[in-house]
Scaffold this motif. Structure first.
Motif, mmCIF file in Angstrom:
data_model
loop_
_atom_site.group_PDB
_atom_site.id
_atom_site.type_symbol
_atom_site.label_atom_id
_atom_site.label_comp_id
_atom_site.label_asym_id
_atom_site.label_seq_id
_atom_site.Cartn_x
_atom_site.Cartn_y
_atom_site.Cartn_z
ATOM 1 N N VAL A 104 0.825 -1.213 0.000
ATOM 2 C CA VAL A 104 0.000 0.000 0.000
ATOM 3 C C VAL A 104 0.859 1.264 0.000
ATOM 4 N N ASN A 105 1.910 1.302 0.820
ATOM 5 C CA ASN A 105 2.842 2.437 0.891
ATOM 6 C C ASN A 105 2.144 3.767 1.122
ATOM 7 N N GLY A 106 1.268 3.804 2.132
ATOM 8 C CA GLY A 106 0.608 5.061 2.485
ATOM 9 C C GLY A 106 1.634 6.114 2.843
ATOM 10 N N GLN A 107 1.357 7.356 2.487
ATOM 11 C CA GLN A 107 2.331 8.431 2.659
ATOM 12 C C GLN A 107 2.714 8.648 4.125
ATOM 13 N N ILE A 108 1.749 8.621 5.023
ATOM 14 C CA ILE A 108 2.057 8.802 6.449
ATOM 15 C C ILE A 108 2.874 7.626 6.970
ATOM 16 N N ASP A 109 2.464 6.420 6.602
ATOM 17 C CA ASP A 109 3.211 5.231 7.023
ATOM 18 C C ASP A 109 4.620 5.241 6.459
ATOM 19 N N MET A 110 4.765 5.609 5.195
ATOM 20 C CA MET A 110 6.086 5.613 4.561
ATOM 21 C C MET A 110 6.988 6.644 5.226
#
Length: 82
Positions: free
Chosen positions: A18-24
């Protein structure tokens, strides 16, 4: 809130994840603190996945005797180790 639970990602990080921006951005910061990613060239966390960040994940996994797949799962061993 502090401790490992607040550091968890909401979804997977890595190639074909998924590589969500906040998680990344969170993972970039943790990898920099672990010494496997240098964010100076990026001027800080970008929140965007790239192959060199995937390589930093693999390096962290290798350095910490973890299964090397370049993926960080929210409840996985790599996330717990970071």
């Amino acid at each position: 809130m502090s401790g490992p639970s607040c550091e968890r990602t909401r979804a997977g990080i890595g190639r074909e994840q998924v590589n969500g921006q906040i998680d990344m951005a969170k993972v970039e910061t943790l990898l920099e603190q672990a010494g496997t990613l240098d964010l100076k060239g990026y001027k800080g966390p970008t929140g965007l996945y790239s192959d060199d960040k995937g390589d930093a994940i693999k390096l962290f996994q290798t350095d910490n005797d973890l299964f090397v797949d370049g993926v960080i799962k929210p409840h996985g061993e790599t996330m717990r180790s970071l």
